[in-house]
Design a protein around this motif. Structure first.
Motif, PDB file in Angstrom:
ATOM      1  N   LYS A 281       0.837  -1.197   0.000  1.00 19.24           N
ATOM      2  CA  LYS A 281       0.000   0.000   0.000  1.00 19.24           C
ATOM      3  C   LYS A 281       0.862   1.233   0.000  1.00 19.24           C
ATOM      4  CE  LYS A 281      -3.920  -2.081   2.415  1.00 19.24           C
ATOM      5  NZ  LYS A 281      -4.824  -1.974   3.573  1.00 19.24           N
TER       6      LYS A 281
ATOM      7  N   SER B 257      -5.954   1.911 -12.073  1.00 17.87           N
ATOM      8  CA  SER B 257      -4.828   1.838 -11.140  1.00 17.87           C
ATOM      9  C   SER B 257      -5.113   0.864 -10.023  1.00 17.87           C
ATOM     10  CB  SER B 257      -4.538   3.226 -10.568  1.00 17.87           C
ATOM     11  OG  SER B 257      -3.517   3.173  -9.610  1.00 17.87           O
ATOM     12  N   ASN B 258      -4.173  -0.040  -9.774  1.00 22.65           N
ATOM     13  CA  ASN B 258      -4.291  -1.039  -8.703  1.00 22.65           C
ATOM     14  C   ASN B 258      -5.619  -1.769  -8.844  1.00 22.65           C
ATOM     15  OD1 ASN B 258      -3.609  -2.544  -6.500  1.00 22.65           O
ATOM     16  ND2 ASN B 258      -3.400  -0.830  -5.085  1.00 22.65           N
TER      17      ASN B 258
ATOM     18  N   ASP C  64      -7.335   4.342  -4.765  1.00 18.23           N
ATOM     19  CA  ASP C  64      -6.386   4.068  -5.846  1.00 18.23           C
ATOM     20  C   ASP C  64      -6.547   5.080  -6.972  1.00 18.23           C
ATOM     21  OD1 ASP C  64      -5.515   1.773  -4.483  1.00 18.23           O
ATOM     22  OD2 ASP C  64      -7.108   0.568  -5.381  1.00 18.23           O
TER      23      ASP C  64
END
Length: 619
Positions: free
Chosen positions: A93, A270-271, A277
């Motif tokens: 993270k 994203s992610n 995110d």
């Protein structure tokens, strides 16, 4: 925070030139803070140029730990972070996924721009400082501790003005004798940045704006103009393939800026695509642009960011946060000297009005399909002007629906044909590279002619045009799902303040083609619909505007902005019923008129079958 390093750590640090230089810069930036002078606990946010940020992390770690391999704190957190770097290798993270904490010690967060720092962290920070690149004095100090030859201040200042890679290399170079000081003052040569916007054909609607902003940026660089007086935000709207991405690239090259290219889709992907995110990816793009001291930030697919006026259901919270953050980032980025934002979309009417207002993406440019002369110029450019635009008109005049991207693809194919025969691109190479064309059966051509004459007769009946030109095609391009079999051209009058009968006449003009088919053949084809911009699409949208926006329906009511009649607009059943009635009524009126004119309709269609083009005037 360690003011002094022991001999071993100092010796090790001084041998690493970039770490030593940034240690000097960090100490200079922090020396007035309570955390540096009194070792007070607190959160320190340091803004560092992107090319120096990883060296700054190494230097900051030395300051915070005194060079020890491990440093333990009560909350087991590391003392230095780069915004966006993984905090825990197992968690994966980013720093913005964690709640801001009040440390018992000191912690440094490094970021390339304040826009990339979460708002809560900005509020919690005890100190926010900007860490400048190493100075001439730092260069002299680094050479002294390395035991290298001394240099005078003018040379050190010239070295300090160079990009990080060159600055570090020159600082560590054993001898600087014979170094050309004048050469250092010249801009560092880079790879060919072409094309510049001034080199490209087309983009007519944006030319004046680009010329003005180029002069403004030049004046800003010379200190004659504050950045706040420069136009910094532009929205490009147009169908796919009209060169929106190339515009941003060429604009950056024209201004000598970097290009930072992204899209709303990239942020959303994203992610795992969660809200955090998405916001983190968006912030990172803006931080990247604002850290470069001269960048064009291209945000493609801007319509996907949403519109608060059409939010419905479970996604409203997500979209509201995304739009709010985008507005905040845009406002701050445009205040940052050297940052220009280019938004690009196929659907300008789907973008929140606050994004398009003055002070944000305030300049709006519509990039339509290129006209005849522009098509030839674009193709000539892509074949490296081995053929003139005049010579290419014999090809491009027949490519009325070609986008700039289509013309570039045609040029690549023609150059490939020329390479195979080991020659320069010729007009025969271009013709050989055209997509295969399939002759249309005469029955299809006849139906197209009837359809187009139907439009023309309804236009003439409306009294809104004096001269009408018709042109139809004899072939279709193989593999193209949407094609222009024919087209009616006319200059419409009374467009400044149309009344209800003018709008209804326009609907009848749009329905004239399919009505003519039914009058002559007893049935209709799919030629009036099937895609955005078709006859039925335009007629339906105009009817919705008439009822829901202009107040010209049964009720004097405003429900939606005229430019919001699109896929995201959800009309009431009552409104849909009224629109259906308008379309049915005007279609009946159109059929009745064309039935009375059937003889003339068939005669003109027969002439058009033979000639493939026709002009109709009032006489």
């Amino acid at each position: 925070m360690h003011h002094r390093l022991d001999n071993k750590v100092f010796l090790e640090t001084s041998r690493n030139v970039p770490k030593f230089l940034m240690l000097c810069s960090l100490r200079h930036a922090l020396r007035g803070t309570d955390q540096f002078k009194n070792n007070a606990a607190g959160i320190i946010v340091c803004l560092v140029d992107k090319e120096w940020i990883w060296h700054a992390k190494s230097a900051a770690t030395v300051m915070m730990t005194g060079g020890r391999d491990r440093s333990y704190y009560d909350d087991f957190r590391r003392p230095v972070y780069i915004i966006g770097e993984s905090l825990r290798r197992t968690a994966g993270k980013g720093v913005e996924d964690f709640t801001v904490f009040r440390p018992e010690h000191q912690v440094i967060y490094l970021a390339t721009a304040l826009e990339g720092v979460r708002h809560s962290l900005q509020l919690a920070a005890d100190v926010i400082v900007e860490v400048n690149a190493p100075t001439a004095k730092h260069v002299i100090a680094a050479r002294r501790v390395l035991g290298l030859g001394q240099i005078d201040m003018p040379l050190a200042e010239a070295i300090a003005r160079q990009p990080a890679e060159i600055l570090i290399g020159l600082t560590a170079r054993k001898s600087l004798e014979g170094l050309d000081l004048a050469g250092l003052e010249k801009p560092v040569s880079t790879a060919d940045r072409s094309p510049k916007l001034s080199d490209l054909p087309g983009y007519g609607p944006a030319r004046n704006w680009v010329g003005a902003i180029k002069q403004d940026v030049a004046d800003w660089r010379e200190g004659r103009l504050p950045w706040s007086d420069v136009d910094r935000g532009i929205l490009l709207v147009g169908p796919p393939g009209t060169g929106k991405t190339l515009f941003a690239t060429a604009l950056a090259n024209e201004l000598g800026f970097d290009l930072v290219s992204t899209s709303v889709g990239a942020w959303q992907g994203s992610n795992k695509g969660y809200l955090g995110d998405m916001l983190a990816a968006m912030s990172a793009s803006f931080a990247d642009a604002t850290s470069r001291r001269g960048a064009v930030l291209l945000v493609d697919e801007l319509d996907a960011i949403g519109d608060r006026s059409t939010m419905r259901g479970d996604h409203a919270f997500y979209e509201g946060n995304v739009i709010g953050r985008f507005l905040d980032l845009t406002t701050h980025a445009l205040e940052k000297p050297g940052t220009i934002i280019v938004g690009a979309t196929n659907y300008g009417h789907l973008i929140d009005n606050a994004i398009q207002r003055s002070g944000r993406l305030e300049k709006h440019v519509y990039l339509d399909l290129p006209e005849e002369e522009e098509r030839a110029e674009i193709l000539a450019y892509h074949v490296n002007h081995s053929l003139s635009a005049t010579d290419l008109r014999q090809v491009t005049d027949n490519l009325r629906l070609a986008t700039p991207a289509d013309l570039e693809r045609l040029a690549r194919a023609a150059k490939r044909v020329a390479r195979i025969r080991q020659g320069v691109v010729s007009i025969q190479d271009v013709k050989a590279s055209l997509p295969a064309k399939i002759p249309l059966p005469e029955t299809v051509v006849h139906r197209i002619c009837v359809h187009e004459v139907g439009h023309a007769l309804m236009t003439m009946a409306s009294g809104m045009a004096d001269v009408i030109n018709i042109r139809v095609e004899s072939h279709m391009i193989e593999g193209e799902p949407v094609q222009d079999g024919g087209r009616v051209h006319y200059q419409m009058r009374n467009t400044a303040l149309p009344v209800d009968k003018d709008l209804l006449a326009r609907i009848r003009i749009m329905l004239g083609g399919t009505a003519a088919e039914e009058v002559v053949f007893g049935g209709r084809s799919i030629g009036a619909g099937g895609f955005e911009g078709s006859d039925l699409d335009q007629a339906t949208r105009l009817a919705y505007r008439l009822v829901g926006s202009y107040g010209l329906g049964k009720w004097l009511r405003y429900q939606v902005s005229a430019d919001r009649v699109d896929g995201s607009f959800l009309p009431t059943p009552e409104m849909r019923a009224e629109v259906d009635n308008i379309l049915a009524r005007e279609y009946r009126a159109t059929k009745d008129l064309l039935t009375k004119e059937k003889t003339r309709l068939m005669r003109l269609a027969a002439e058009l079958v033979v000639d493939r083009q026709m002009t109709i005037d009032k006489i």
